[in-house]
Scaffold this motif. Structure first.
Motif, short mmCIF file in Angstrom:
data_model
loop_
_atom_site.label_atom_id
_atom_site.label_comp_id
_atom_site.label_asym_id
_atom_site.label_seq_id
_atom_site.Cartn_x
_atom_site.Cartn_y
_atom_site.Cartn_z
N ILE A 58 -8.66 -11.62 -4.06
CA ILE A 58 -7.65 -10.95 -4.87
C ILE A 58 -7.37 -11.79 -6.12
O ILE A 58 -7.10 -12.99 -6.02
N LEU A 59 -7.45 -11.15 -7.30
CA LEU A 59 -6.99 -11.75 -8.55
C LEU A 59 -5.60 -11.17 -8.83
O LEU A 59 -5.45 -9.95 -9.02
N LEU A 60 -4.58 -12.03 -8.87
CA LEU A 60 -3.19 -11.57 -8.88
C LEU A 60 -2.44 -12.12 -10.08
O LEU A 60 -2.37 -13.34 -10.28
N ASP A 61 -1.88 -11.22 -10.90
CA ASP A 61 -1.04 -11.62 -12.03
C ASP A 61 0.32 -12.10 -11.50
O ASP A 61 0.84 -11.56 -10.52
N VAL A 62 0.93 -13.11 -12.15
CA VAL A 62 2.23 -13.64 -11.70
C VAL A 62 3.37 -12.81 -12.26
O VAL A 62 4.27 -12.38 -11.54
N MET A 63 3.38 -12.58 -13.57
CA MET A 63 4.49 -11.91 -14.23
C MET A 63 4.26 -10.40 -14.23
O MET A 63 3.48 -9.89 -15.03
N MET A 64 4.95 -9.68 -13.31
CA MET A 64 4.81 -8.23 -13.21
C MET A 64 6.18 -7.61 -12.96
O MET A 64 7.07 -8.28 -12.40
N PRO A 65 6.38 -6.36 -13.34
CA PRO A 65 7.63 -5.67 -13.02
C PRO A 65 7.72 -5.45 -11.52
O PRO A 65 6.71 -5.44 -10.80
N GLY A 66 8.97 -5.26 -11.01
CA GLY A 66 9.13 -5.10 -9.57
C GLY A 66 8.99 -6.45 -8.91
O GLY A 66 9.54 -7.46 -9.35
N ILE A 67 8.23 -6.52 -7.84
CA ILE A 67 8.01 -7.83 -7.20
C ILE A 67 6.95 -8.58 -7.99
O ILE A 67 5.93 -8.01 -8.37
N ASP A 68 7.21 -9.86 -8.25
CA ASP A 68 6.26 -10.63 -9.04
C ASP A 68 5.09 -11.11 -8.18
O ASP A 68 5.02 -10.82 -6.97
N GLY A 69 4.19 -11.85 -8.80
CA GLY A 69 3.00 -12.29 -8.10
C GLY A 69 3.30 -13.21 -6.93
O GLY A 69 2.64 -13.16 -5.89
N PHE A 70 4.30 -14.10 -7.07
CA PHE A 70 4.63 -15.02 -6.00
C PHE A 70 5.09 -14.25 -4.74
O PHE A 70 4.65 -14.55 -3.62
N GLU A 71 5.98 -13.27 -4.92
CA GLU A 71 6.46 -12.50 -3.78
C GLU A 71 5.34 -11.65 -3.18
O GLU A 71 5.24 -11.50 -1.96
N THR A 72 4.51 -11.09 -4.05
CA THR A 72 3.36 -10.32 -3.56
C THR A 72 2.47 -11.17 -2.67
O THR A 72 2.04 -10.74 -1.59
N CYS A 73 2.22 -12.42 -3.11
CA CYS A 73 1.37 -13.32 -2.33
C CYS A 73 2.03 -13.66 -0.99
O CYS A 73 1.37 -13.72 0.04
N ARG A 74 3.35 -13.89 -1.01
CA ARG A 74 4.05 -14.18 0.25
C ARG A 74 3.85 -13.04 1.26
O ARG A 74 3.60 -13.28 2.45
N ARG A 75 3.99 -11.80 0.80
CA ARG A 75 3.86 -10.66 1.70
C ARG A 75 2.42 -10.51 2.20
O ARG A 75 2.19 -10.14 3.36
N LEU A 76 1.47 -10.78 1.32
CA LEU A 76 0.07 -10.71 1.75
C LEU A 76 -0.22 -11.74 2.84
O LEU A 76 -0.90 -11.44 3.83
N LYS A 77 0.29 -12.95 2.65
CA LYS A 77 0.03 -14.02 3.62
C LYS A 77 0.81 -13.81 4.92
O LYS A 77 0.48 -14.40 5.95
N ALA A 78 1.87 -12.99 4.86
CA ALA A 78 2.67 -12.74 6.06
C ALA A 78 2.09 -11.61 6.92
O ALA A 78 2.51 -11.43 8.07
N HIS A 79 1.15 -10.85 6.39
CA HIS A 79 0.58 -9.72 7.13
C HIS A 79 -0.75 -10.12 7.75
O HIS A 79 -1.59 -10.76 7.13
N GLU A 80 -0.95 -9.69 8.99
CA GLU A 80 -2.13 -10.08 9.75
C GLU A 80 -3.43 -9.64 9.08
O GLU A 80 -4.42 -10.37 9.08
N LYS A 81 -3.41 -8.45 8.48
CA LYS A 81 -4.63 -7.91 7.91
C LYS A 81 -5.02 -8.59 6.59
O LYS A 81 -6.18 -8.53 6.18
N THR A 82 -4.05 -9.15 5.91
CA THR A 82 -4.33 -9.68 4.56
C THR A 82 -4.12 -11.18 4.43
O THR A 82 -4.34 -11.74 3.35
N GLN A 83 -3.70 -11.84 5.49
CA GLN A 83 -3.32 -13.25 5.37
C GLN A 83 -4.48 -14.18 5.05
O GLN A 83 -4.29 -15.26 4.49
N ASP A 84 -5.70 -13.78 5.39
CA ASP A 84 -6.85 -14.66 5.16
C ASP A 84 -7.59 -14.37 3.87
O ASP A 84 -8.58 -15.03 3.55
#
Length: 684
Positions: A58-84
């Protein structure tokens, strides 16, 4: 790992960015290699696409409307299907804190905006390879865990190796990286000694950078070197051949070189740290038992060594990037300060030029009208007023030209042995039409090491100011005294109230303090705080209504600093002022200064005059081949390349320094048209 060839069509990359332009550029670029591309324009949508699309990266921008890149990454790493799924941030944020936050929420890497396509591709390939290797290791772990108990140790090793590999990839400080690598390997695997050795810059020896072990006595000293041409050394052999080497009984191995303090070594496994075709060092692991390693150990630890090599490369690149960023920040800060100073300076110029021109033009017009009817005395009075106004304008322009030459580097610092008394005597023509006694109390045989033109201007400015603020019947004197720097005073910092500091000139252990004192009006602390500062407009009318330009002391400060001295003021309102500055004392002057003799104590008052300034130096063009290279660089807009060539011209011949300085300044400010015009004007 760089030898692994990827089938790009097998990989899917998810790009999350709210900027359509960035998306278009990156998508087109990566599709051109055959990658499968998924796109999301915000974090929420990106998480959904990741859960259902199962991208490889995943190539992820940091500065975005809504949830930013940091929060998006946290949620990805917290989910079993996307954490790796490895996440690479794309960001304009360059602060260390932001980068650390990115790694803390689970990112494996980052690229800074504006995006460099080649860098994105290199990092994508690297992390896809790492992901493949990680998957391979995980699959191998699963197979080993299903095997019998004899393979249990191998599973633990692979698991530890994978964990270590993931950890070292995220460490960007080279020293911290190496310390953690050897400590973690030693603790995880329980080896007798683990060391990282790196090639020296000249690549004729290899140096122990750090080591860890369960050695009861001292460890080998960090910094210990082994020459690559020694006949007996497993470490040197691996570095030269780029092949791993396993010795399970060093006592009978002819390549083994015993290291001090490692007296219990029985086995040694040495692995090359290699990035592409370049070997940067070795990972050396020693055991205190015979047959401490097997062929599978060699494979597992070589994988870890590859990851360590990449981590070392990344850490070095990070350090280089950090240094370059610091240089750019310093340049930007210097440029901002320079622009601010120039803005303030030109506002001063505009104000001071306007003042004298008003009476000059008005009186000249009036004189033209009454020239045939006015009495001679009245015409004479108007002429004197016109003369004073014109002289003020001339003085301002003279200081302005001198300041401009200094800022452009047109005034070369050329110190010579100078008789200070003679320099002071040359300023007697600066006395205004006042009845003031000027005392030159400088000893006859006092010599300084200074630039003659600069020292002369400093003394003229200071004596001129003293005369301007001293009423008729007063006194101006020039004194000297011994001024020796103590060892702990070799670096002087700027102080409030106009105190100067040493800058752009060599320090000397012995200085002479020169003071110009007057019995004039003095000044308040508030006024003293305004002196020597380009950003503060401070100009005071003299006792005979002389108009100052406010630039004389600023120029004096710069010239004193260029000669290795400092300048400051001591004054009390109503009791006179003393301007003091220091200059390097020539070694031929006998100390103490009180033993030197003085000829005349007082000088008669003389008319106040100004000497003219010389015209600017002519630019000398470099050789035709250099000009041709500069012209090509200017056409393509390579301002960085022009700055580098300009610096080279300064070393080629001092005649080219004025041209090189001007060219360098224009290129540094990205004035591309001005650069091209300058080159074409001077090209033969």
């Amino acid at each position: 790992m760089n030898d692994i060839q990827l089938d790009y069509q097998k990989y899917t990359i998810l790009i999350i960015d709210d900027n359509p332009t960035n998306l278009g550029v990156i998508v087109d670029y990566l599709k051109g290699f055959g990658f499968n591309i998924l796109v999301a324009t915000d974090g929420e949508l990106g998480i959904k696409r990741a859960k259902f699309g199962h991208p490889d990266l995943i190539l992820l921008d940091v500065m975005m409307p809504g949830i930013d890149g940091f929060e998006t990454c946290r949620r990805l790493k917290a989910h079993e299907k996307t954490q790796d799924i490895p996440v690479i941030f794309m960001t304009t944020l360059t602060e260390t804190e932001d980068k650390v936050t990115g790694f803390e929420v689970g990112a494996v890497d980052y690229v800074t905006k504006p995006i460099q396509q080649e860098e994105v591709f290199a990092r994508v390939i690297t992390h896809l390879k790492i992901r493949d290797l990680t998957r391979s290791l995980q699959e191998q772990n699963e197979r080993l865990q299903q095997a019998n108990s004899m393979l249990a140790r191998r599973a633990v090793q692979l698991e530890a190796s994978s964990a270590l590999g993931q950890r070292v990839i995220s460490i960007l400080n080279l020293d911290e990286l190496l310390v953690q690598v050897v400590a973690l390997i030693q603790v995880k695997f329980g080896y007798y000694f683990v060391g990282v050795w790196l090639l020296t810059e000249h690549q004729r020896a290899i140096t122990l950078q750090t080591g860890a072990g369960k050695v009861k006595a001292e460890l080998p000293k960090v910094g210990f070197q082994i020459a690559l041409d020694v006949p007996l050394s497993i470490i040197a052999w691996v570095c030269q051949t780029r092949e791993a080497y396993l010795s399970n009984d060093v006592k009978i191995d002819t390549k083994y070189l015993a290291l001090e303090y490692l007296t219990e070594t029985m086995s040694e496994l040495t692995l090359p740290l290699q990035v592409g075709d370049e070997v940067i060092g070795v990972l050396d692991i020693q055991g205190d038992k015979i047959n401490a390693f097997d062929a599978d150990d060699k494979i597992v630890l070589q994988t870890l060594a590859n990851q360590i090599a990449i981590a070392i490369r990344n850490a070095r690149l990070y350090e280089l990037e950090k240094k370059l960023r610091q240089v750019e920040e310093e340049r930007a800060r210097d440029l901002a300060e320079l622009n601010a100073s120039k803005d303030k300076f030109f506002s001063i110029v505009a104000h001071d030029l306007k003042g004298p021109f008003q009476p000059l033009l008005g009186l000249a017009e009036f004189l033209q009208m009454v020239a045939e009817t006015a009495p001679p005395a009245e015409i004479l009075e108007m002429s004197e007023t016109i003369y004073r106004s014109a002289k003020n304008v001339y003085n301002l322009l003279e200081n302005l030209l001198e300041w401009a030459r200094m800022q452009m580097g047109r005034i070369a610092y050329q110190p010579t042995k100078l008789n200070l008394r003679e320099i002071v005597e040359q300023t007697t023509n600066l006395l205004a039409e006042k009845d003031i006694v000027l005392q030159n109390n400088v000893p006859d045989e006092l010599f300084v090491d200074a630039d003659e033109n600069m020292l002369d201007m400093v003394i003229r400015n200071l004596i001129g100011n003293a005369l301007k603020f001293t009423p008729s019947g007063g006194r101006v004197s020039v004194e000297v005294r011994d001024f020796e720097l103590e060892d702990n005073q070799k670096s002087l910092t700027p102080q409030a109230g106009g105190n100067g500091h040493l800058q752009n000139a060599p320090l000397t252990a012995h200085l002479v303090e020169i003071s110009v004192s007057d019995t004039g009006v003095g000044m308040s602390q508030k006024d003293m705080d305004k002196l020597f500062r380009i950003e503060v407009h401070h100009s005071t009318t003299g006792t005979a209504q002389e108009q100052g330009t406010g630039l004389g002391l600023i120029i004096s400060k710069e010239m004193v600093q260029k000669n290795g001295g400092r300048i400051w003021v001591e004054s009390e309102l109503g009791k006179g002022t003393t301007m003091k500055f220091t200059m390097p004392l020539n070694s031929s002057t006998h100390l103490p200064l009180t033993d030197l003799k003085i000829k005349n104590q007082s000088l008669s008052a003389l008319p106040f005059t100004h000497s003219g300034t010389s015209e600017g130096e002519k630019l000398v063009s470099p050789p035709p081949n250099e000009m041709a290279i500069l012209h090509e660089l200017a056409i393509v807009g390579d301002m960085q390349g022009i700055q580098e060539r300009a610096n080279g011209l300064k070393q080629l011949d001092e005649l080219y320094i004025p041209f090189a300085n001007k060219l360098h300044d224009l290129a540094r400010n990205f004035e591309e048209q001005a650069v091209l015009a300058l080159i074409e004007q001077n090209i033969e």
